[in-house]
Design a protein around this motif. Structure first.
Motif, short mmCIF file in Angstrom:
data_model
loop_
_atom_site.label_atom_id
_atom_site.label_comp_id
_atom_site.label_asym_id
_atom_site.label_seq_id
_atom_site.Cartn_x
_atom_site.Cartn_y
_atom_site.Cartn_z
N MET A 38 0.83 -1.20 0.00
CA MET A 38 0.00 0.00 0.00
C MET A 38 0.87 1.25 0.00
N MET A 39 0.60 2.13 -0.95
CA MET A 39 1.25 3.42 -1.07
C MET A 39 0.19 4.49 -0.81
N PRO A 40 0.58 5.76 -0.69
CA PRO A 40 -0.43 6.79 -0.40
C PRO A 40 -1.54 6.91 -1.46
N GLU A 41 -1.20 6.82 -2.74
CA GLU A 41 -2.19 7.03 -3.79
C GLU A 41 -2.54 5.77 -4.57
N CYS A 42 -1.83 4.67 -4.31
CA CYS A 42 -2.08 3.45 -5.08
C CYS A 42 -1.62 2.23 -4.30
N ASP A 43 -2.04 1.07 -4.77
CA ASP A 43 -1.56 -0.21 -4.26
C ASP A 43 -0.72 -0.84 -5.37
N ILE A 44 0.42 -1.41 -5.01
CA ILE A 44 1.32 -2.03 -5.98
C ILE A 44 1.36 -3.54 -5.71
N TYR A 45 1.14 -4.31 -6.76
CA TYR A 45 1.23 -5.77 -6.70
C TYR A 45 2.42 -6.21 -7.55
N LYS A 46 3.35 -6.95 -6.97
CA LYS A 46 4.45 -7.54 -7.72
C LYS A 46 3.90 -8.76 -8.45
N CYS A 47 4.11 -8.81 -9.76
CA CYS A 47 3.53 -9.88 -10.58
C CYS A 47 4.60 -10.54 -11.42
N LYS A 48 4.26 -11.73 -11.91
CA LYS A 48 5.18 -12.47 -12.76
C LYS A 48 4.39 -13.31 -13.76
N LEU A 49 4.83 -13.28 -15.01
CA LEU A 49 4.28 -14.13 -16.06
C LEU A 49 5.47 -14.78 -16.75
N GLY A 50 5.66 -16.06 -16.47
CA GLY A 50 6.84 -16.74 -16.99
C GLY A 50 8.09 -16.08 -16.43
#
Length: 91
Positions: free
Chosen positions: A46-58
């Motif tokens: 959680m950031m002040p203005e957004c949420d960040i999700y670390k993702c991976k595809l292959g």
């Protein structure tokens, strides 16, 4: 839903929907879409203005940003964004 690279910004990948959606509904649809495409989605940071999700595809790592005002975008380097656009656009 369609993915696209915004004009003049090769480090982001956006999502187009047939009509307006709340950020919560858009996030739900984008996450479901990505999971169906085989994307691994990590826990949110959680950031002040957004949420960040670390993702991976292959072998490709990227971030899914859920902006509370503007909705969902993918952030990555130019090569990864170009590859993801192709992979995520396939039927």
């Amino acid at each position: 839903m369609k993915v696209y690279i915004p004009e003049g910004d090769k480090t982001h990948l956006g999502f187009r929907f047939p009509g307006p959606l709340s950020v919560d509904k858009e996030t739900e649809l984008v996450k479901r879409f990505l999971l169906e495409k085989g994307v691994e989605i990590g826990k949110s940071e959680m950031m002040p203005e957004c949420d960040i999700y670390k993702c991976k595809l292959g072998e490709y790592g990227f971030e899914l940003c859920v902006d509370l005002d503007y909705g969902c975008t993918i952030l990555a380097d130019e090569d990864t964004v170009a590859t993801l656009e192709k992979l995520l656009s396939e039927a």
